[in-house]
Design an enzyme around this catalytic site. Structure first.
Site, PDB file in Angstrom:
ATOM      1  N   CYS A 113       0.646  -1.796   0.253  1.00 24.75           N
ATOM      2  CA  CYS A 113       0.216   0.443  -0.319  1.00 24.75           C
ATOM      3  C   CYS A 113       0.717   1.199   0.293  1.00 24.75           C
ATOM      4  CB  CYS A 113      -0.854  -0.018   1.239  1.00 24.75           C
ATOM      5  SG  CYS A 113      -2.161  -1.190   1.059  1.00 24.75           S
ATOM      6  N   HIS A 250      -3.990   7.171   3.070  1.00 22.40           N
ATOM      7  CA  HIS A 250      -4.016   5.558   2.130  1.00 22.40           C
ATOM      8  C   HIS A 250      -5.008   4.857   2.690  1.00 22.40           C
ATOM      9  CE1 HIS A 250      -4.048   1.102   1.658  1.00 22.40           C
ATOM     10  NE2 HIS A 250      -3.778   1.780   2.682  1.00 22.40           N
ATOM     11  N   ASN A 280     -10.389  -0.758   0.334  1.00 27.29           N
ATOM     12  CA  ASN A 280      -8.539  -0.320  -0.106  1.00 27.29           C
ATOM     13  C   ASN A 280      -8.360  -1.068  -1.438  1.00 27.29           C
ATOM     14  OD1 ASN A 280      -5.967  -0.581   0.879  1.00 27.29           O
ATOM     15  ND2 ASN A 280      -5.890  -1.208   1.772  1.00 27.29           N
TER      16      ASN A 280
END
Ligand code: ACO
Length: 323
Positions: A113, A250, A280
């Site tokens: 990520c 994020h 996500n």
């Protein structure tokens, strides 16, 4: 010499998977997913779409927004853990698709990520060193292909998408600083079982390799590490929290985002949120959120942005940006 964000772009695949769709195929509920994560919907690629396909859409949008053409790009840095191929890397495939200069450096970064923040950090350094003038930085993922549909602790979280920015050389500061970190001692908390390591017989690439995550341990580490790195970014520039205009985080979990916003004394109205709609999307999540904030007019030229991400590795990072 500095780099500045000259343009942004984003792309989401068509198929929408809602929490109620997931309720039908696994033991979960819309209420649980909303309350624990903030996610309501996520997007999923069709069988004929890939990470590089999505990246091409996002990249073309970012290049156009920068007022440039693909042939102006002289470096491509691409964050992804879901590449189309093991090699050539996704940036090389994208270079050919876009018709960028043949010969321009093109590489991928596997930082989960945090992949986009890592790629941004490296591209910024190339520009500061005078080795590139216009760099394309991409984060794109088809996480649906490495998510176990039978694992309700991960299947509810992840979505597919792509985001991109063009960084251009500038006499005025744009990217003020970037801060990237990793701690391999926590590799076992969040990983994908795929790869070519021990236990794989010669000539085999077994299917069915998936993300495995120790959710609550990852959650606690994310809150701590993100809290540290946002303070590190401000301190490195001698800036106070109240200098910030926007947090572009994020989008892993609404509660993690809220914890970082609290640490920065930022009201949630000053946080760009896409988690409800995107879930996500790993390395795509920060550039997608940035693009959303820029395109809907919330983020304006001259404003101070803090970008941050946390992911498998573990890896984490932040970038302080005068937009
Ligand atoms: N639906 C219903 N119940 C569920 C679900 C679900 N989808 N998933 C888990 N549960 C249950 C668990 O079994 C557990 O039940 P029990 O109490 O009977 O044992 C209960 O809900 C609580 O489970 P926890 O795992 O403690 O729930 P938590 O509040 O920690 O939320 C979550 C889980 C959302 C995964 C959270 O831990 C999280 O967001 N972690 C961080 C994820 C992250 O940031 N990843 C990093 C980036 S990803 C990357 O790098 C690719």
């Amino acid at each position: 010499m500095y780099s500045r964000i000259a343009g942004t772009g984003g792309y989401l695949p068509q198929q929408v998977v809602s929490n109620s769709d997931l309720e039908k195929v696994m033991e979960t509920s819309d209420a649980w997913i909303r309350e624990r994560t903030g996610i309501v919907r996520r997007r999923r690629v069709g069988a004929e779409e890939s990470t590089v396909d999505m990246a091409e859409h996002a990249a073309r949008a970012a290049i156009a927004a920068a007022g440039l053409k693909p042939e102006d790009i002289d470096l491509i840095a691409f964050g992804t853990v879901t590449p189309d191929l093991i090699f050539p890397n996704s940036a090389v495939l994208l270079q050919a698709r876009l018709g960028c200069k043949r010969g321009c450096p093109a590489f991928s970064m596997e930082a989960a990520c945090s992949g986009f923040i890592y790629a941004l950090s490296v591209a910024d350094k190339f520009i500061r060193a005078g080795e590139a003038k216009h760099a394309l930085v991409v984060g794109a993922e088809t996480l649906s292909r490495i998510t176990d549909p039978a694992d309700r602790t991960t299947a509810i979280l992840f979505g597919d998408g792509a985001g991109a920015v063009v960084l251009s050389a500038s006499a005025d500061p744009g990217i003020l600083s970037t801060h990237v970190h990793a701690d391999g001692a926590h590799a076992d908390l969040l990983y994908c079982t795929g790869g070519l390591g021990r236990g794989k017989a010669p000539g085999t690439m077994p299917p069915g390799d998936f993300i495995r995550m120790a959710g609550s341990e990852v959650f606690k580490l994310a809150v701590t590490r993100l809290g540290q790195v946002v303070e590190e970014a401000l301190a490195a520039n001698g800036l106070e929290k109240n200098a910030l205009d926007w947090l572009v985080p994020h989008q892993a979990n609404m509660r993690i985002i809220q914890a970082t916003a609290r640490k920065l004394d930022l009201p949630m109205e000053r946080v760009i949120l896409t988690i409800e709609e995107h879930g996500n999307t790993s390395s795509a999540s920060v550039p997608l959120a940035l693009d959303a904030g820029v395109r809907d007019g919330r983020i304006k030229r001259g404003e101070l942005l803090l970008l941050e991400a946390f992911g498998g590795g573990i890896t984490w990072g932040a970038a302080l940006v005068r937009y």
